[in-house]
Write a protein that holds these residues in place. Structure first.
Motif, mmCIF file in Angstrom:
data_model
loop_
_atom_site.group_PDB
_atom_site.id
_atom_site.type_symbol
_atom_site.label_atom_id
_atom_site.label_comp_id
_atom_site.label_asym_id
_atom_site.label_seq_id
_atom_site.Cartn_x
_atom_site.Cartn_y
_atom_site.Cartn_z
ATOM 1 N N VAL A 72 11.929 -14.202 -1.089
ATOM 2 C CA VAL A 72 12.321 -12.816 -0.864
ATOM 3 C C VAL A 72 13.142 -12.361 -2.070
ATOM 4 O O VAL A 72 14.037 -13.080 -2.511
ATOM 5 C CB VAL A 72 13.148 -12.667 0.432
ATOM 6 C CG1 VAL A 72 13.737 -11.263 0.556
ATOM 7 C CG2 VAL A 72 12.287 -12.976 1.650
ATOM 8 N N ASP A 73 12.831 -11.186 -2.581
ATOM 9 C CA ASP A 73 13.566 -10.626 -3.714
ATOM 10 C C ASP A 73 15.065 -10.635 -3.411
ATOM 11 O O ASP A 73 15.486 -10.170 -2.346
ATOM 12 C CB ASP A 73 13.083 -9.190 -3.948
ATOM 13 C CG ASP A 73 13.647 -8.577 -5.226
ATOM 14 O OD1 ASP A 73 14.863 -8.699 -5.480
ATOM 15 O OD2 ASP A 73 12.869 -7.960 -5.967
ATOM 16 N N PRO A 74 15.886 -11.142 -4.335
ATOM 17 C CA PRO A 74 17.340 -11.187 -4.099
ATOM 18 C C PRO A 74 17.936 -9.832 -3.716
ATOM 19 O O PRO A 74 18.904 -9.770 -2.944
ATOM 20 C CB PRO A 74 17.893 -11.679 -5.438
ATOM 21 C CG PRO A 74 16.778 -12.490 -6.028
ATOM 22 C CD PRO A 74 15.516 -11.785 -5.610
ATOM 23 N N ALA A 75 17.365 -8.763 -4.226
ATOM 24 C CA ALA A 75 17.898 -7.435 -3.900
ATOM 25 C C ALA A 75 17.743 -7.111 -2.425
ATOM 26 O O ALA A 75 18.523 -6.334 -1.860
ATOM 27 C CB ALA A 75 17.200 -6.370 -4.744
ATOM 28 N N LEU A 76 16.741 -7.720 -1.782
ATOM 29 C CA LEU A 76 16.508 -7.489 -0.360
ATOM 30 C C LEU A 76 17.344 -8.413 0.518
ATOM 31 O O LEU A 76 17.344 -8.265 1.741
ATOM 32 C CB LEU A 76 15.025 -7.674 -0.030
ATOM 33 C CG LEU A 76 14.042 -6.765 -0.775
ATOM 34 C CD1 LEU A 76 12.611 -7.109 -0.391
ATOM 35 C CD2 LEU A 76 14.338 -5.303 -0.494
ATOM 36 N N LYS A 164 2.126 -6.508 0.211
ATOM 37 C CA LYS A 164 3.313 -7.316 0.503
ATOM 38 C C LYS A 164 4.606 -6.584 0.159
ATOM 39 O O LYS A 164 5.565 -6.612 0.934
ATOM 40 C CB LYS A 164 3.224 -8.632 -0.285
ATOM 41 C CG LYS A 164 4.382 -9.595 -0.050
ATOM 42 C CD LYS A 164 4.312 -10.237 1.316
ATOM 43 C CE LYS A 164 5.314 -11.356 1.461
ATOM 44 N NZ LYS A 164 5.245 -12.007 2.787
ATOM 45 N N VAL A 165 4.655 -5.939 -0.977
ATOM 46 C CA VAL A 165 5.897 -5.284 -1.393
ATOM 47 C C VAL A 165 6.292 -4.184 -0.402
ATOM 48 O O VAL A 165 7.486 -3.998 -0.116
ATOM 49 C CB VAL A 165 5.765 -4.721 -2.831
ATOM 50 C CG1 VAL A 165 4.724 -3.604 -2.907
ATOM 51 C CG2 VAL A 165 7.115 -4.249 -3.344
ATOM 52 N N GLU A 166 5.312 -3.491 0.156
ATOM 53 C CA GLU A 166 5.618 -2.459 1.153
ATOM 54 C C GLU A 166 6.072 -3.080 2.464
ATOM 55 O O GLU A 166 6.979 -2.558 3.132
ATOM 56 C CB GLU A 166 4.398 -1.568 1.378
ATOM 57 C CG GLU A 166 3.975 -0.758 0.159
ATOM 58 C CD GLU A 166 2.735 0.071 0.421
ATOM 59 O OE1 GLU A 166 2.498 0.451 1.592
ATOM 60 O OE2 GLU A 166 1.995 0.337 -0.536
ATOM 61 N N ALA A 167 5.434 -4.174 2.843
ATOM 62 C CA ALA A 167 5.832 -4.859 4.073
ATOM 63 C C ALA A 167 7.261 -5.379 3.973
ATOM 64 O O ALA A 167 8.037 -5.316 4.939
ATOM 65 C CB ALA A 167 4.870 -6.008 4.369
ATOM 66 N N MET A 168 7.629 -5.887 2.795
ATOM 67 C CA MET A 168 8.990 -6.394 2.607
ATOM 68 C C MET A 168 10.011 -5.264 2.679
ATOM 69 O O MET A 168 11.115 -5.442 3.196
ATOM 70 C CB MET A 168 9.082 -7.123 1.267
ATOM 71 C CG MET A 168 8.190 -8.355 1.178
ATOM 72 S SD MET A 168 8.665 -9.670 2.321
ATOM 73 C CE MET A 168 9.820 -10.560 1.299
ATOM 74 N N ALA A 169 9.655 -4.078 2.168
ATOM 75 C CA ALA A 169 10.554 -2.932 2.255
ATOM 76 C C ALA A 169 10.775 -2.526 3.708
ATOM 77 O O ALA A 169 11.891 -2.183 4.107
ATOM 78 C CB ALA A 169 9.991 -1.764 1.439
ATOM 79 N N LEU A 170 9.711 -2.563 4.505
ATOM 80 C CA LEU A 170 9.855 -2.251 5.927
ATOM 81 C C LEU A 170 10.732 -3.273 6.631
ATOM 82 O O LEU A 170 11.527 -2.936 7.513
ATOM 83 C CB LEU A 170 8.485 -2.206 6.597
ATOM 84 C CG LEU A 170 7.622 -0.967 6.349
ATOM 85 C CD1 LEU A 170 6.273 -1.120 7.044
ATOM 86 C CD2 LEU A 170 8.330 0.299 6.828
ATOM 87 N N SER A 171 10.589 -4.535 6.232
ATOM 88 C CA SER A 171 11.417 -5.575 6.832
ATOM 89 C C SER A 171 12.886 -5.365 6.485
ATOM 90 O O SER A 171 13.768 -5.533 7.336
ATOM 91 C CB SER A 171 10.943 -6.960 6.360
ATOM 92 O OG SER A 171 11.615 -7.985 7.055
ATOM 93 N N ARG A 172 13.157 -4.982 5.264
ATOM 94 C CA ARG A 172 14.538 -4.722 4.871
ATOM 95 C C ARG A 172 15.110 -3.537 5.662
ATOM 96 O O ARG A 172 16.282 -3.527 6.032
ATOM 97 C CB ARG A 172 14.632 -4.435 3.378
ATOM 98 C CG ARG A 172 16.037 -4.083 2.895
ATOM 99 C CD ARG A 172 17.030 -5.227 3.097
ATOM 100 N NE ARG A 172 18.421 -4.772 3.010
ATOM 101 C CZ ARG A 172 19.486 -5.579 3.046
ATOM 102 N NH1 ARG A 172 19.328 -6.879 3.152
ATOM 103 N NH2 ARG A 172 20.701 -5.097 2.975
#
Length: 271
Positions: A72-76, A164-172
């Motif tokens: 997971v991106d550290p920023a998230l 994936k990048v959009e899904a990770m944004a939704l998770s955040r």
């Protein structure tokens, strides 16, 4: 000549009827057991439960757990302020078409929570929102979306399969990850949510041992809708403070940090 093969199993044994019917035959299972016993086949799975299940299926102890590496991106992964939990923003990810992911079960629990708890004393409870990811537009998905919209109105959102990048944004953007699947091997989206500081509502499908400390980073849910609704109530009730919820999210991050350490090659060579 191949001296040894490595087989990383990503499906629960209950899925064999759909994806691995050959392994349901005695002759095929015997061949797998023989190869594993002779050290010509190394069987790997992503969680303790799946290892146990396949050990029993093949009648061998030559099944090993190699945890999924989660990135997971550290920023998230930044810690969430307590104020982030003014509302509960639930997320469940998975295609509902095969019936495994439990979207209907979650919606039933939310309906009971809204009708039994929140309706009786609205000011005592946080708003509860729900995002469903990878729902699509098949006939099952359309029913799920109709029920979700009727129940929660603009507090409900569904999206199809997305990058994936959009899904990770939704998770955040969410702060509670929900797993009520009929079967799992690890539930990657839960692990990703944990790294982002989510509180976890999770059932006893495979991966529970690695992901949930009941009462510490979330709560165990079952397929009993009343029990499920009561666990949602614990999180939504303002008697559980924002700070307590944020602390549960930090506990998730501490647990999930171990998921970021694994090196597949090193783990396999150490077996």
């Amino acid at each position: 000549k191949l001296k040894r093969a490595y087989w990383y199993i990503h499906e629960d044994i209950e899925q064999l009827a759909l994806v691995g019917t050959t392994l349901l035959t005695t002759s095929a299972r015997d061949q797998v057991t023989r190869l594993a016993t002779e050290d010509k086949l190394v069987i790997l799975t992503p969680s303790q439960r799946v290892s146990k299940n396949f050990s029993e299926l093949f009648g061998t102890t030559h099944v090993h757990t190699v945890p999924v590496r989660v990135e997971v991106d550290p920023a998230l992964r930044e810690s969430r302020p307590a104020s982030d939990f003014d509302t509960l923003r639930l997320l469940l990810s998975g295609n509902p078409l095969d019936g495994r992911k439990g979207q209907f079960l979650l919606l039933a629990a939310l309906e009971l929570f809204e009708a039994t708890y929140r309706a009786a004393n609205p000011s005592q409870y946080r708003d509860v929102e729900l995002t469903l990811v990878a729902v699509g537009d098949n006939y099952v998905a359309r029913q799920i979306k109709a029920i979700g919209s009727s129940l929660l109105g603009d507090r409900f959102r569904s999206v199809p399969s997305i990058p994936k990048v959009e899904a990770m944004a939704l998770s955040r953007a969410a702060n509670v990850s929900v797993c009520c699947s009929m079967n799992e091997t690890f539930a990657l989206y839960i692990a990703e949510g944990m790294l982002m500081g989510h509180v976890i509502l999770r059932n006893d499908s495979a991966g529970r041992e690695e992901q949930l400390r009941d009462g510490e980073n979330g709560y165990l849910v079952t397929d009993d809708v009343k029990q499920f609704a009561a666990q949602i109530e614990k999180l939504a009730n303002r008697s559980t403070t924002n700070a307590q919820l944020a602390g549960m999210g930090r506990c998730s991050q501490e647990i999930a940090d171990a998921f970021t350490k694994g090196n597949y090659v090193e783990q396999i060579l150490s077996l």
